[in-house]
Design an enzyme around this catalytic site. Structure first.
Site, PDB file in Angstrom:
ATOM      1  NE  ARG A   1      -3.600   2.340   2.580  1.00  0.00           N
ATOM      2  CZ  ARG A   1      -3.250   3.563   3.009  1.00  0.00           C
ATOM      3  NH1 ARG A   1      -2.008   3.786   3.422  1.00  0.00           N
ATOM      4  NH2 ARG A   1      -4.108   4.553   3.008  1.00  0.00           N
TER       5      ARG A   1
ATOM      6  CB  SER B   1     -11.890  -1.002   2.462  1.00  0.00           C
ATOM      7  OG  SER B   1     -10.520  -1.294   2.363  1.00  0.00           O
TER       8      SER B   1
ATOM      9  CE  LYS C   1      -6.824   5.277   4.865  1.00  0.00           C
ATOM     10  NZ  LYS C   1      -7.813   4.270   4.453  1.00  0.00           N
TER      11      LYS C   1
END
Length: 218
Positions: A41, A115, A145
């Site tokens: 990611r 997600s 995040k």
């Protein structure tokens, strides 16, 4: 790769270069420690976004490590890169292409993850065609995040699990070795972690504790 989707979710490590000083070194240590899946990611401040050649090179290095350990290699969002590298899977969010479009692009063999950040999204995913597993959360306040979605909490995740387990599920968001056991109690199939591994001072010990939590739960 012969791992079932449910089995691969057990200790699911997610990271990019923005999460650690040396991603290949950290990933290799995590693989040696026993993670069951890795998601590349590459997003946000300090990442290789906007540098396609460097990003692809890093993805290939990570993929080679995963192949060496026979661990599934998933790419976050970048469907074209996932197809180019013949990754084991791709993971998309609610704001990306629809699952039908994703599945049409990648074909029937590639793993597709989605997600979900609310109970409603999770229920909708249960009936979606083409989804192999769902990520659900945030379980807690994420460390890695900044632009994360509203924290769901364990009670809501447990409520989601009680609505059905038609698709394997992995909890995400602020999960670490101290709260892992409580996450397993919700009924999810696995734990997705970022900082718990990428910022760990002892990766072998951290992964071991996450696995102990899962073994204890089973």
């Amino acid at each position: 790769m012969n791992t079932s989707v449910t089995d691969m979710l057990e200790v699911y490590f997610i990271a990019g270069t923005q999460d650690t000083d040396d991603l290949p070194v950290v990933l290799e240590q995590a693989l040696e420690a026993g993670i069951t899946c890795f998601q590349f990611r590459e997003k946000g401040e300090g990442s290789l976004e906007g540098q396609p050649l460097k990003l692809e090179e890093m993805a290939r290095r990570c993929q080679a490590l995963c192949r060496r350990f026979a661990v599934p290699f998933i790419i976050n969002d970048n469907i074209d890169l996932a197809m180019k590298l013949q990754a084991d899977g791709v993971h998309v969010g609610q704001d990306d292409l629809s699952i039908l479009e994703v599945r049409k692009k990648v074909g029937p063999q590639m793993i597709v993850g989605l997600s979900t950040n609310t109970l409603e999204q999770y229920e909708k995913a249960l009936t979606a065609t083409g989804v192999d597993y769902v990520g659900i959360g945030p379980a807690f306040q994420p460390r890695s995040k900044k632009d994360h979605e509203k924290v769901m909490g364990l009670d809501t995740i447990k409520e989601a699990m009680n609505k059905g387990k038609a698709i394997p599920s992995v909890a995400i968001g602020g999960i670490n070795e101290t709260n892992a056991a409580s996450v397993w109690e919700t009924g999810v199939d696995g734990l997705a972690v970022v900082s718990a591994v990428s910022q760990s001072e002892n990766i072998k010990e951290s992964v071991s504790h996450l696995k102990k939590a899962s073994d204890f739960h089973k």
